[in-house]
Each structure stands twice: as structure tokens, then as C-alpha cells.
Design an enzyme around this catalytic site. Sequence first.
Site, PDB file in Angstrom:
ATOM      1  N   SER A 157      31.058  33.620  57.966  1.00  0.00           N
ATOM      2  CA  SER A 157      30.175  32.847  57.078  1.00  0.00           C
ATOM      3  C   SER A 157      29.566  31.707  57.873  1.00  0.00           C
ATOM      4  CB  SER A 157      30.963  32.278  55.907  1.00  0.00           C
ATOM      5  OG  SER A 157      30.162  31.360  55.175  1.00  0.00           O
ATOM      6  N   TYR A 171      38.173  27.692  53.074  1.00  0.00           N
ATOM      7  CA  TYR A 171      37.385  28.923  53.272  1.00  0.00           C
ATOM      8  C   TYR A 171      36.673  28.866  54.631  1.00  0.00           C
ATOM      9  CZ  TYR A 171      33.389  32.124  52.479  1.00  0.00           C
ATOM     10  OH  TYR A 171      32.429  33.110  52.589  1.00  0.00           O
TER      11      TYR A 171
HETATM   12  P1  NAP Z   1      31.540  39.245  45.920  1.00  0.00           P
HETATM   13  O1  NAP Z   1      30.231  39.633  45.340  1.00  0.00           O
HETATM   14  O2  NAP Z   1      32.395  38.260  45.209  1.00  0.00           O
HETATM   15  O3  NAP Z   1      32.388  40.565  46.195  1.00  0.00           O
HETATM   16  C1  NAP Z   1      33.640  40.451  46.785  1.00  0.00           C
HETATM   17  C2  NAP Z   1      34.235  41.821  47.001  1.00  0.00           C
HETATM   18  O4  NAP Z   1      35.485  41.645  47.684  1.00  0.00           O
HETATM   19  C3  NAP Z   1      34.530  42.558  45.699  1.00  0.00           C
HETATM   20  O5  NAP Z   1      34.160  43.902  45.863  1.00  0.00           O
HETATM   21  C4  NAP Z   1      36.031  42.415  45.549  1.00  0.00           C
HETATM   22  O6  NAP Z   1      36.664  43.530  44.921  1.00  0.00           O
HETATM   23  C5  NAP Z   1      36.477  42.371  46.986  1.00  0.00           C
HETATM   24  N1  NAP Z   1      37.770  41.721  47.156  1.00  0.00           N
HETATM   25  C6  NAP Z   1      38.153  40.456  46.836  1.00  0.00           C
HETATM   26  N2  NAP Z   1      39.447  40.275  47.123  1.00  0.00           N
HETATM   27  C7  NAP Z   1      39.909  41.441  47.607  1.00  0.00           C
HETATM   28  C8  NAP Z   1      41.166  41.884  48.066  1.00  0.00           C
HETATM   29  N3  NAP Z   1      42.238  41.075  48.080  1.00  0.00           N
HETATM   30  N4  NAP Z   1      41.275  43.162  48.488  1.00  0.00           N
HETATM   31  C9  NAP Z   1      40.217  43.995  48.481  1.00  0.00           C
HETATM   32  N5  NAP Z   1      38.991  43.639  48.056  1.00  0.00           N
HETATM   33  C10 NAP Z   1      38.851  42.369  47.621  1.00  0.00           C
HETATM   34  O7  NAP Z   1      31.361  38.652  47.404  1.00  0.00           O
HETATM   35  P2  NAP Z   1      30.119  38.709  48.424  1.00  0.00           P
HETATM   36  O8  NAP Z   1      29.293  37.514  48.203  1.00  0.00           O
HETATM   37  O9  NAP Z   1      29.492  40.052  48.449  1.00  0.00           O
HETATM   38  O10 NAP Z   1      30.905  38.441  49.790  1.00  0.00           O
HETATM   39  C11 NAP Z   1      31.253  39.464  50.687  1.00  0.00           C
HETATM   40  C12 NAP Z   1      31.706  38.837  51.985  1.00  0.00           C
HETATM   41  O11 NAP Z   1      30.656  38.017  52.514  1.00  0.00           O
HETATM   42  C13 NAP Z   1      32.924  37.908  51.827  1.00  0.00           C
HETATM   43  O12 NAP Z   1      33.775  38.055  52.957  1.00  0.00           O
HETATM   44  C14 NAP Z   1      32.300  36.519  51.810  1.00  0.00           C
HETATM   45  O13 NAP Z   1      33.197  35.529  52.240  1.00  0.00           O
HETATM   46  C15 NAP Z   1      31.143  36.719  52.768  1.00  0.00           C
HETATM   47  N6  NAP Z   1      30.063  35.733  52.574  1.00  0.00           N
HETATM   48  C16 NAP Z   1      29.363  35.684  51.400  1.00  0.00           C
HETATM   49  C17 NAP Z   1      28.369  34.720  51.256  1.00  0.00           C
HETATM   50  C18 NAP Z   1      27.539  34.581  50.005  1.00  0.00           C
HETATM   51  O14 NAP Z   1      26.789  33.574  49.872  1.00  0.00           O
HETATM   52  N7  NAP Z   1      27.589  35.518  49.072  1.00  0.00           N
HETATM   53  C19 NAP Z   1      28.104  33.828  52.308  1.00  0.00           C
HETATM   54  C20 NAP Z   1      28.849  33.920  53.456  1.00  0.00           C
HETATM   55  C21 NAP Z   1      29.831  34.879  53.608  1.00  0.00           C
HETATM   56  P3  NAP Z   1      36.604  43.778  43.315  1.00  0.00           P
HETATM   57  O15 NAP Z   1      35.182  44.229  43.051  1.00  0.00           O
HETATM   58  O16 NAP Z   1      37.615  44.817  43.055  1.00  0.00           O
HETATM   59  O17 NAP Z   1      36.897  42.447  42.688  1.00  0.00           O
END
Ligand code: NAP
Length: 262
Positions: A157, A171
Site C-alpha cells: 500500500s 496497517y
Molecule cells: P476489500 O474490498 O475489503 O476486499 C478484501 C478481500 O480480502 C475480501 O475478498 C476478503 O474476503 C478478503 N479477506 C479479508 N481477510 C481475509 C482473510 N483473513 N483470509 C482470506 N481473505 C480475506 O479490499 P480491497 O480494497 O480490494 O483491498 C485488497 C488489497 O489491496 C488489500 O491487501 C489492501 O490492503 C490493499 N490496498 C487497498 C487499497 C484501497 O484503497 N482499496 C489501498 C492500498 C492497498 P471476504 O470477501 O470473504 O470478506
Amino acid sequence: MIFERDFYRRCGVATDKVLLVTGGGRGIGAATARLAAQGGWAVAVNYAANSLAADEVVRAIRAGGGTAISVQADVADEAQVLKMFAHVDSKLGRLTGLVNNAGVVDRAQPVAEQSVARWRRMFDINVIGSMICAREAVRRMGTAHGGAGGSIVNLSSAAARLGSPNEYVDYAAAKAAIDAFTIGLAKEVAPQGIRVNAVRPGLIDTEIHASGGRPNRVEELKAGVPMGRGGTADEVAQLIVWLLSDAASYTTMSLIDVSGAR
Ligand code: NAP
């Protein structure tokens, strides 16, 4: 046992590209799973709790002529991860791609108010979970293990360099650990034909912000992004799928921002 992979190969579908996307049911993971399937990857879509979302991604991939399965596992639980990899082995064959995407935030709080239980969850899922999955992937991809090489993409991130003060320093620290892990593992497994890179998204419009109690976070903070907007999950997926592909054959140990200059 006849692998589903062999069935698809007989149907003319190239499935020697076998990919696991953790947290592939929603957000960036779902966009990555869909785009990778369009690029010929057979995709295992992991989820923790939301089976409906993962099944919908699988349904969409299959409707487009691709190969996909869903597989439940909490990435922080080693036994569940081992079971998940065994399932992928038996259903799709030997892994050649891994996207360590599963990740969580917590409610915005200064460090002075955060609990150790919160920090443990933050590191268990975001760091240890990615490390367990990476280890299992290396055991399948590495030439020292009889594999044919492969590509691992870790979701870091922009927080790793911003620090996320007053929101989630824990985080940010976990994502910084992912950066260091990416650098070390990339050097370690390069001789085994495995590339390891990290993607550092900025403010991306997904449900992760609502899970941290701020559903309008992208709207609220977008003015501070030099490009003046949040990004989409698809924009991040484009980079991830490129890093998985042979087009990125000399790219490893890279930490690449997708942040609109945030
Ligand atoms: P999101 O929409 O909240 O989706 C998170 C996903 O992770 C969901 O599919 C969830 O599964 C899964 N998950 C959570 N805990 C888990 C666990 N213990 N075991 C297996 N799966 C798990 O998140 P996102 O925004 O797409 O983020 C994806 C990645 O990008 C993350 O690593 C996040 O830190 C990183 N990121 C995101 C942003 C942003 O602004 N969105 C920015 C920087 C980095 P369920 O569907 O079953 O709940």
C-alpha cells in the site's frame, strides 16, 4: 485422478497458467481474478467469509469461457491455507501465479488508543497470511522443488511510505513489512525462476474503507491526490496482471505505486 485442468486442455483452453488470488471475491482481488482469466489464467478465487461474492466472480469467469474455482480459507490460519493449496493442486494443477491480495484495515485510531489484539490481527492477516501463501507457492513454483517457476504479486500500500498517522499506523507498518518481504523473497527465489513484486495502491474505491468505518473515505480524501480522484480496482488489476505475465519477465523485486501520485 483427472484434473479439471486436463479437461479444459482437451477443450483447447490453455491452463498451464494456474493462479491463486487471495481475497479474490471482492474489490481489487475480484478485478484481478476477472482480468487474469481473460488473459488465459485458470483462477482459484479465495475468500474468507463472503462465499456469495467469490461464487459470483467464478460464475462470471466461467460465463466468459474461462476456468475458475472458489476456495475458502482464512489466510492467517496455516492449516486452512495448507488445505486450500492442496485443493488448488487437485482441482487446477501446479500453481504458477499467486496474488497475495487478502487484507484488512481497522477503524481509524491514533496508536495511543490501539490494542495489541488489533495489531496481532493486522499482522496475522496482512503479513503472516501473505508469508504462508508465498511459502506454499514457492514450494510449488520453485525449480528446486520441481516446479517451472512463476510470479508472486504482493499487495502492499502507499501507506507503507505515508505511515497513515491518526488512521492506521499499524496497517502501514504491516504493509512496510510486505515491502521488505518482497525484496528479500525476490532475491532468494530469483534463481528458482520465481519473480516477486509488490503493488502499492493509493486510494482505491472498494469496500475496504467501509470496513474501517469510513465508507466515504475516497470522496473525502481525493482532493489530496494530485490526480484529483481515487483509483478503480480495475486500474490496479491491470498492473497486477501485467506483473504476473511473461511481459514482465525481467521485472522482479519491484515495489510499484498505483496511486495517482498520492
Ligand atoms: P476489500 O474490498 O475489503 O476486499 C478484501 C478481500 O480480502 C475480501 O475478498 C476478503 O474476503 C478478503 N479477506 C479479508 N481477510 C481475509 C482473510 N483473513 N483470509 C482470506 N481473505 C480475506 O479490499 P480491497 O480494497 O480490494 O483491498 C485488497 C488489497 O489491496 C488489500 O491487501 C489492501 O490492503 C490493499 N490496498 C487497498 C487499497 C484501497 O484503497 N482499496 C489501498 C492500498 C492497498 P471476504 O470477501 O470473504 O470478506
